[in-house]
Design an enzyme around this catalytic site. Structure first.
Site, PDB file in Angstrom:
ATOM      1  N   SER A 115       3.141  -1.015   5.753  1.00 39.86           N
ATOM      2  CA  SER A 115       3.190  -1.331   4.337  1.00 39.86           C
ATOM      3  C   SER A 115       3.555  -2.783   4.080  1.00 39.86           C
ATOM      4  O   SER A 115       4.361  -3.384   4.801  1.00 39.86           O
ATOM      5  CB  SER A 115       4.218  -0.420   3.645  1.00 39.86           C
ATOM      6  N   TYR A 138      -0.820  -5.092  -0.463  1.00 39.01           N
ATOM      7  CA  TYR A 138      -0.736  -5.101  -1.917  1.00 39.01           C
ATOM      8  C   TYR A 138      -1.138  -6.493  -2.398  1.00 39.01           C
ATOM      9  O   TYR A 138      -0.646  -7.507  -1.891  1.00 39.01           O
ATOM     10  CB  TYR A 138       0.693  -4.819  -2.390  1.00 39.01           C
ATOM     11  N   THR A 164      -4.653  -1.630  -0.909  1.00 39.36           N
ATOM     12  CA  THR A 164      -4.336  -0.506  -1.787  1.00 39.36           C
ATOM     13  C   THR A 164      -4.731  -0.856  -3.209  1.00 39.36           C
ATOM     14  O   THR A 164      -4.257  -1.861  -3.767  1.00 39.36           O
ATOM     15  CB  THR A 164      -2.833  -0.171  -1.719  1.00 39.36           C
ATOM     16  N   LYS A 235      -8.066   1.474  -0.030  1.00 37.12           N
ATOM     17  CA  LYS A 235      -7.288   2.712  -0.100  1.00 37.12           C
ATOM     18  C   LYS A 235      -7.056   3.072  -1.561  1.00 37.12           C
ATOM     19  O   LYS A 235      -6.460   2.300  -2.312  1.00 37.12           O
ATOM     20  CB  LYS A 235      -5.950   2.551   0.613  1.00 37.12           C
ATOM     21  N   HIS A 259      -2.308   8.075  -3.615  1.00 38.31           N
ATOM     22  CA  HIS A 259      -1.004   7.420  -3.438  1.00 38.31           C
ATOM     23  C   HIS A 259       0.120   8.455  -3.372  1.00 38.31           C
ATOM     24  O   HIS A 259       1.242   8.222  -3.833  1.00 38.31           O
ATOM     25  CB  HIS A 259      -0.745   6.431  -4.575  1.00 38.31           C
ATOM     26  N   GLY A 292      -1.589  15.196   1.630  1.00 38.47           N
ATOM     27  CA  GLY A 292      -0.992  16.524   1.686  1.00 38.47           C
ATOM     28  C   GLY A 292      -1.235  17.334   2.934  1.00 38.47           C
ATOM     29  O   GLY A 292      -1.004  18.551   2.930  1.00 38.47           O
ATOM     30  N   ARG A 314       4.502  11.499   4.307  1.00 37.70           N
ATOM     31  CA  ARG A 314       5.826  12.113   4.250  1.00 37.70           C
ATOM     32  C   ARG A 314       6.176  12.880   5.527  1.00 37.70           C
ATOM     33  O   ARG A 314       7.332  12.816   5.976  1.00 37.70           O
ATOM     34  CB  ARG A 314       5.921  13.027   3.035  1.00 37.70           C
TER      35      ARG A 314
END
Length: 362
Positions: A115, A138, A164, A235, A259, A292, A314
């Site tokens: 990131s 970014y 992104t 992305k 996101h 997910g 996550r």
């Protein structure tokens, strides 16, 4: 339980749910809320509902000798189709932060999308690991600052640039603002140089003439592609027409992503749009999916719907929070093993064989 306590994985931890439960116990309440997105309805419940809309259709009695879960991306053969999604400020979850994640990525031969908001310097990460690194960029308000950051990523050995676009400005992250989370002083975006918003006139809008004026446009993306020899991916693509326009500008890969549900309430689920994006672009173009995935069956479904490879976010942070690099590596191992078992039971020997013939929509 505190950071660093686990130096071996409990024998009964056999699924991502074990890590999620442990991470919630490890992390302070505000850090857990930040990780989950600060939303009333957990976004992964929305994504889980999307995956549950498809059932697997096994084809037994196939000869599966020589099978594997390898994929090829940009000329590299990877042992499995999982990549580590860009997650900001990983020192919130473990003292070593992105450095520990990079070690796990190296051991498991898993590309890490680092990131822009990493809490460890690019140089430290590269010195600590020989992992395959992609840089998540970014947009930095203008071309000059964005190019400077891109050059730093190139110099640090990153092998792809991921722009992104679904959070076009770092100030527009609704769920995080709503959660009221404040970074502790020791956790910062150490690779970025702060910049100020230009002053606005009395007739100008703070959002449309301020924040969004600092966001990239299609012409900026076309310019960025011309500035680097590395493959550039977008992305946050969800509309087929945007996918086509990206390809026309020279984009070399797409990531279907929302996101993690952190930005826009009511956004369409990425899994629903994945086959439409796949149909809109050349079959050889990498289309990655981020959204997910919590088990091997989820991974199989996303691959069947057109994904070339898969991002997890996550889940590996749950591993990082509970057991550092070891936890991240074990999360990847669990997902790879679950995917391969699903492949075998469905009758597919390779990822390339997974297609819509193995799914039934409810």
């Amino acid at each position: 339980m505190q950071h660093g306590v686990l130096n071996q994985i409990p024998a009964d931890w056999v699924a991502l749910a074990d890590y999620e439960q442990a991470a919630q116990q490890v992390l302070a309440t505000d850090r857990w809320a930040y990780l989950q997105g600060g939303c009333v309805r957990p976004w992964h419940a929305v994504e889980a509902s999307a995956f549950s809309g498809y059932q697997l259709l096994p084809r037994p009695l196939r000869d599966l000798r020589g099978g594997h879960s390898q994929v090829e991306l940009f000329g590299q053969t990877l042992p499995h189709p999982f990549l580590l999604a860009p997650v900001a400020y990983q020192k919130l979850f473990h003292p070593a932060g992105e450095q520990a994640t990079a070690l796990a990525a190296q051991v498991s031969q898993t590309p890490l999308l680092l990131s822009s908001l990493a809490s460890v310097s690019l140089q430290q990460i590269r010195h600590a690991s020989t992992a395959i690194l992609w840089f998540q960029l970014y947009w930095q308000g203008n071309r000059e600052r964005s190019l400077a950051l891109l050059r730093r990523a190139e110099h640090a050995g990153h092998q792809a640039i991921v722009v992104t676009i679904d959070a076009p400005h770092m100030g527009i992250r609704d769920r995080e603002r709503r959660a009221g989370f404040q970074l502790p002083p020791e956790v910062q975006a150490v690779n970025l140089t702060p910049y100020c918003m230009p002053e606005l006139g009395s007739d100008q809008h703070t959002l449309f003439d301020g924040l969004m004026a600092q966001a990239p446009t299609w012409s900026d993306i076309a310019w960025l592609v011309q500035q680097t020899h590395l493959p550039v991916l977008l992305k946050g693509i969800l509309h087929p027409d945007d996918a086509r326009q990206a390809i026309d500008l020279g984009i070399q890969g797409l990531i279907v992503s929302t996101h993690g549900g952190r930005v826009l309430d009511g956004v369409v689920d990425g899994l629903q749009m994945l086959p439409k994006i796949r149909a809109a672009v050349n079959t050889e173009l990498p289309v990655l999916f981020d959204g997910g995935i919590r088990c091997g069956a989820d991974a199989f479904k996303a691959l069947a719907l057109g994904a070339t490879a898969l991002l997890i976010g996550r889940p590996y942070i749950y591993g990082l929070a509970t057991a550092g690099a070891l936890g991240v590596a074990h999360v990847i191992k669990l997902l790879r093993e679950e995917l391969e078992v699903t492949m075998a039971l469905c009758g597919t020997a390779t990822v390339a064989e997974i297609n819509l013939d193995y799914l039934v929509q409810k």
